[in-house]
Design a protein around this motif. Structure first.
Motif, PDB file in Angstrom:
ATOM      1  N   LEU A  66       0.812  -1.214   0.000  1.00 34.10           N
ATOM      2  CA  LEU A  66       0.000   0.000   0.000  1.00 34.10           C
ATOM      3  C   LEU A  66       0.853   1.274   0.000  1.00 34.10           C
ATOM      4  CD1 LEU A  66      -2.771  -1.105   2.526  1.00 34.10           C
ATOM      5  CD2 LEU A  66      -3.109  -0.572   0.108  1.00 34.10           C
ATOM      6  N   THR A  67       2.128   1.135  -0.293  1.00 37.64           N
ATOM      7  CA  THR A  67       3.000   2.304  -0.329  1.00 37.64           C
ATOM      8  C   THR A  67       2.431   3.357  -1.275  1.00 37.64           C
ATOM      9  OG1 THR A  67       4.908   0.887   0.064  1.00 37.64           O
ATOM     10  CG2 THR A  67       5.347   3.102  -0.746  1.00 37.64           C
ATOM     11  N   GLN A  68       2.515   4.597  -0.844  1.00 36.95           N
ATOM     12  CA  GLN A  68       1.910   5.682  -1.613  1.00 36.95           C
ATOM     13  C   GLN A  68       2.699   6.971  -1.382  1.00 36.95           C
ATOM     14  OE1 GLN A  68      -2.396   7.940  -1.417  1.00 36.95           O
ATOM     15  NE2 GLN A  68      -2.392   5.720  -1.146  1.00 36.95           N
ATOM     16  N   GLY A  69       2.826   7.756  -2.412  1.00 31.86           N
ATOM     17  CA  GLY A  69       3.533   9.020  -2.287  1.00 31.86           C
ATOM     18  C   GLY A  69       2.627  10.121  -1.780  1.00 31.86           C
ATOM     19  N   VAL A  70       3.170  11.005  -0.947  1.00 33.93           N
ATOM     20  CA  VAL A  70       2.413  12.146  -0.437  1.00 33.93           C
ATOM     21  C   VAL A  70       3.296  13.386  -0.439  1.00 33.93           C
ATOM     22  CG1 VAL A  70       0.797  10.867   1.034  1.00 33.93           C
ATOM     23  CG2 VAL A  70       3.027  11.562   1.945  1.00 33.93           C
ATOM     24  N   SER A  71       2.653  14.523  -0.456  1.00 35.58           N
ATOM     25  CA  SER A  71       3.331  15.820  -0.312  1.00 35.58           C
ATOM     26  C   SER A  71       2.685  16.522   0.872  1.00 35.58           C
ATOM     27  CB  SER A  71       3.176  16.653  -1.587  1.00 35.58           C
ATOM     28  OG  SER A  71       3.776  16.000  -2.689  1.00 35.58           O
ATOM     29  N   PRO A  72       3.205  16.332   2.074  1.00 33.22           N
ATOM     30  CA  PRO A  72       2.553  16.880   3.268  1.00 33.22           C
ATOM     31  C   PRO A  72       2.501  18.399   3.269  1.00 33.22           C
ATOM     32  CG  PRO A  72       4.215  15.242   3.851  1.00 33.22           C
ATOM     33  CD  PRO A  72       4.405  15.554   2.405  1.00 33.22           C
ATOM     34  N   GLN A  73       1.572  18.933   4.046  1.00 31.23           N
ATOM     35  CA  GLN A  73       1.590  20.355   4.332  1.00 31.23           C
ATOM     36  C   GLN A  73       2.781  20.634   5.252  1.00 31.23           C
ATOM     37  OE1 GLN A  73      -2.134  22.050   5.632  1.00 31.23           O
ATOM     38  NE2 GLN A  73      -3.337  20.760   4.265  1.00 31.23           N
ATOM     39  N   THR A  74       3.383  21.794   5.083  1.00 41.34           N
ATOM     40  CA  THR A  74       4.612  22.109   5.807  1.00 41.34           C
ATOM     41  C   THR A  74       4.558  23.491   6.443  1.00 41.34           C
ATOM     42  OG1 THR A  74       5.567  22.965   3.748  1.00 41.34           O
ATOM     43  CG2 THR A  74       6.069  20.673   4.328  1.00 41.34           C
ATOM     44  N   GLN A  89       2.381   3.771   5.592  1.00 45.08           N
ATOM     45  CA  GLN A  89       2.714   3.422   4.212  1.00 45.08           C
ATOM     46  C   GLN A  89       3.016   4.646   3.341  1.00 45.08           C
ATOM     47  OE1 GLN A  89       2.938   0.183   3.744  1.00 45.08           O
ATOM     48  NE2 GLN A  89       2.071  -0.228   5.773  1.00 45.08           N
ATOM     49  N   LEU A  90       2.909   5.837   3.918  1.00 47.82           N
ATOM     50  CA  LEU A  90       3.077   7.053   3.133  1.00 47.82           C
ATOM     51  C   LEU A  90       4.552   7.424   3.028  1.00 47.82           C
ATOM     52  CD1 LEU A  90       0.066   9.110   4.564  1.00 47.82           C
ATOM     53  CD2 LEU A  90       0.124   7.517   2.621  1.00 47.82           C
ATOM     54  N   ARG A  91       4.966   7.743   1.808  1.00 51.78           N
ATOM     55  CA  ARG A  91       6.365   8.070   1.528  1.00 51.78           C
ATOM     56  C   ARG A  91       6.447   9.382   0.758  1.00 51.78           C
ATOM     57  NH1 ARG A  91       6.366   4.478   4.522  1.00 51.78           N
ATOM     58  NH2 ARG A  91       7.525   2.522   4.507  1.00 51.78           N
ATOM     59  N   SER A  92       7.659   9.882   0.633  1.00 53.99           N
ATOM     60  CA  SER A  92       7.875  11.109  -0.118  1.00 53.99           C
ATOM     61  C   SER A  92       7.455  10.912  -1.566  1.00 53.99           C
ATOM     62  CB  SER A  92       9.350  11.502  -0.057  1.00 53.99           C
ATOM     63  OG  SER A  92       9.602  12.646  -0.831  1.00 53.99           O
ATOM     64  N   ALA A  93       6.697  11.857  -2.099  1.00 52.68           N
ATOM     65  CA  ALA A  93       6.269  11.790  -3.494  1.00 52.68           C
ATOM     66  C   ALA A  93       7.488  11.709  -4.405  1.00 52.68           C
ATOM     67  CB  ALA A  93       5.422  13.005  -3.840  1.00 52.68           C
ATOM     68  N   PRO A  94       7.417  10.947  -5.499  1.00 53.76           N
ATOM     69  CA  PRO A  94       8.590  10.721  -6.348  1.00 53.76           C
ATOM     70  C   PRO A  94       9.267  11.983  -6.843  1.00 53.76           C
ATOM     71  CG  PRO A  94       6.815   9.228  -6.949  1.00 53.76           C
ATOM     72  CD  PRO A  94       6.243  10.191  -5.946  1.00 53.76           C
ATOM     73  N   ALA A  95       8.492  13.034  -7.117  1.00 52.96           N
ATOM     74  CA  ALA A  95       9.067  14.240  -7.717  1.00 52.96           C
ATOM     75  C   ALA A  95       9.470  15.289  -6.696  1.00 52.96           C
ATOM     76  CB  ALA A  95       8.061  14.847  -8.694  1.00 52.96           C
ATOM     77  N   GLN A  96       9.455  14.922  -5.424  1.00 52.93           N
ATOM     78  CA  GLN A  96       9.577  15.890  -4.343  1.00 52.93           C
ATOM     79  C   GLN A  96      10.748  16.855  -4.487  1.00 52.93           C
ATOM     80  OE1 GLN A  96       7.093  15.165  -1.587  1.00 52.93           O
ATOM     81  NE2 GLN A  96       7.369  17.336  -1.793  1.00 52.93           N
ATOM     82  N   SER A  97      11.934  16.341  -4.807  1.00 54.32           N
ATOM     83  CA  SER A  97      13.117  17.190  -4.832  1.00 54.32           C
ATOM     84  C   SER A  97      13.708  17.363  -6.227  1.00 54.32           C
ATOM     85  CB  SER A  97      14.190  16.608  -3.895  1.00 54.32           C
ATOM     86  OG  SER A  97      14.561  15.306  -4.318  1.00 54.32           O
ATOM     87  N   VAL A  98      12.917  17.069  -7.251  1.00 55.26           N
ATOM     88  CA  VAL A  98      13.415  17.149  -8.628  1.00 55.26           C
ATOM     89  C   VAL A  98      13.306  18.580  -9.141  1.00 55.26           C
ATOM     90  CG1 VAL A  98      13.104  16.335 -10.995  1.00 55.26           C
ATOM     91  CG2 VAL A  98      12.793  14.751  -9.082  1.00 55.26           C
ATOM     92  N   ARG A  99      14.433  19.173  -9.434  1.00 55.83           N
ATOM     93  CA  ARG A  99      14.413  20.517 -10.008  1.00 55.83           C
ATOM     94  C   ARG A  99      13.928  20.424 -11.452  1.00 55.83           C
ATOM     95  NH1 ARG A  99      18.743  24.830  -8.283  1.00 55.83           N
ATOM     96  NH2 ARG A  99      16.820  26.013  -8.555  1.00 55.83           N
TER      97      ARG A  99
END
Length: 425
Positions: free
Chosen positions: A299-307, A371-381
């Motif tokens: 159930l791993t899934q990417g997320v972009s949390p509020q910060t 199961q929540l992980r960093s979204a794949p594009a999180q740090s991609v310039r």
């Protein structure tokens, strides 16, 4: 002589007024906190916490400033460049990269207390880590789930998935087809903005899309694991007829009238949409939350949390960090989560009984937090440009049936790498 004496007396009184009457206010610090809370419960929770801080911190006043998700990136960029940025900045982790690399945000590693750093799991900190620094405190997150017509599923006799025993992507496609017919659809995919949903759900199948080499350069690949989720959506729409093609251009809220009207059995939505459903669903409408389908990586899934971040130009970084620590005490984090109908990132807050109730299916969402992980594009310039100019139109055309999988791969990879290369010279 008399005139000179009167003038001296007046000047003395003025100096006394400036140095004595306002002496306390001269020492008082004012921090501007820009919040993007928009739902009434969330706005109320944020404002109440600001008031509680101000009541016990007379020398460090926090001023609440209302921002908007619709315009936050451009608004922040303008305020940074104009030297008018708020001290404390509410945003989302996938919007921070350009600000972090651009030097607009303070590195938080030495500013945050150990209590807060240890309470939030490393997998969440990774969402706000750029290079070697942390530039935001991730505090609210939401999994993408299936909101289902409970009565429809019960009558159909299909197996109801749970976080412990979810559907596979193949099973999900089969059940969506079984639930369809007579002008009704098993699923409605609201994919007006298809990229983040596709990439985040693809983590369950092992999809990554972005790959960083030994030299630090990022390139796009579209491997077999990346194909599973987009192919499922495409086939449900164009082969099975189990997904409505008209919802592909919709936002999540746009699908709710059809969902309430019995046109769609399931809608993949963010966990926070439950609030709209509670407020808008017809009386007696029975709905439930199901976990998104699972793949090779469960159930791993990417997320972009509020910060929450601190402006690099803020002269009061220490005090700003202290306010963030107060705002994100476990009991306060729970209040913010309940106000936004989302999940807190903090491990202590996640234990709160209010987040484990069957009412409004809080327990189902909370069970997915690990199961929540960093979204794949999180740090991609260069990701915003890749998303807007390459990926969004390519996915939209593929999902509608206008192009095939090979053409989708060509655009994402060949065109995409040309875009990313410009940011990595």
């Amino acid at each position: 002589m008399r005139t000179r004496w009167i003038l001296a007396l007046v000047m003395g009184l003025l100096l006394t007024a400036c140095s004595s009457d306002d002496g306390s206010s001269d020492r008082r610090i004012t921090l501007r906190f820009q919040s993007l809370a928009w739902q009434e419960e969330s706005v109320d929770a944020n404002k109440e916490l600001v008031e509680e801080w101000n009541a016990v911190h007379p020398d460090v006043k926090v001023e609440y400033v209302q921002g908007s998700w619709d315009s936050v990136h451009d608004q922040l960029l303008t305020s940074f460049e104009g030297g008018e940025a708020p001290d404390i900045i509410h945003d989302a982790s996938d919007d921070l990269a350009d600000f972090a690399y651009g030097g607009y945000l303070a590195e938080l590693g030495e500013l945050l207390p150990e209590r807060l750093k240890s309470d939030i799991p490393q997998r969440s900190w990774e969402t706000a880590t750029f290079g070697d620094g942390i530039y935001g405190v991730p505090f609210l997150q939401e999994p993408r789930v299936l909101i289902a017509n409970a009565e429809w599923l019960k009558e159909s006799g299909v197996r109801i998935p749970t976080p412990e025993n979810p559907w596979t992507w193949e099973e999900f496609r089969s059940i969506a087809k079984e639930l369809s017919g007579e002008g009704k659809y098993g699923v409605a995919w609201p994919l007006k903005e298809p990229v983040s949903a596709t990439l985040n759900l693809s983590l369950s199948t092992g999809g990554q899309m972005f790959h960083r080499g030994a030299d630090g350069r990022v390139t796009v690949r579209f491997d077999a694991a990346d194909e599973v989720v987009p192919r499922t959506v495409h086939d449900e729409v164009n082969t099975d007829g189990s997904a409505s093609s008209t919802t592909l251009g919709m936002g999540g809220s746009d699908t709710l009238p059809g969902f309430f009207g019995g046109k769609y059995a399931m809608v993949p939505l963010g966990f926070s949409y439950r609030q709209q459903i509670v407020q808008q669903a017809p009386k007696g409408f029975d709905w439930q939350v199901l976990p998104a389908p699972a793949g090779a990586d469960g159930l791993t899934q990417g997320v972009s949390p509020q910060t929450l971040s601190i402006a690099e130009d803020s002269p009061h970084k220490k005090e700003a960090a202290e306010f963030i620590d107060f705002l994100l005490q476990p009991k306060n984090m729970v209040r913010l989560a309940l106000g936004d109908w989302m999940l807190p990132t903090g491990t202590e807050a996640l234990k709160d009984p209010a987040l484990h109730t069957t009412k409004d299916d809080w327990a189902t969402g909370t069970a997915l937090a690990a199961q929540l992980r960093s979204a794949p594009a999180q740090s991609v310039r260069g990701y915003p440009e890749w998303k807007d100019k390459v990926a969004t139109p390519a996915f939209q055309e593929y999902y509608s049936g206008a192009i095939d999988l090979d053409e989708l791969r060509k655009r994402l990879v060949e065109d995409g790498n040309l875009v990313l290369a410009r940011y990595q010279r």
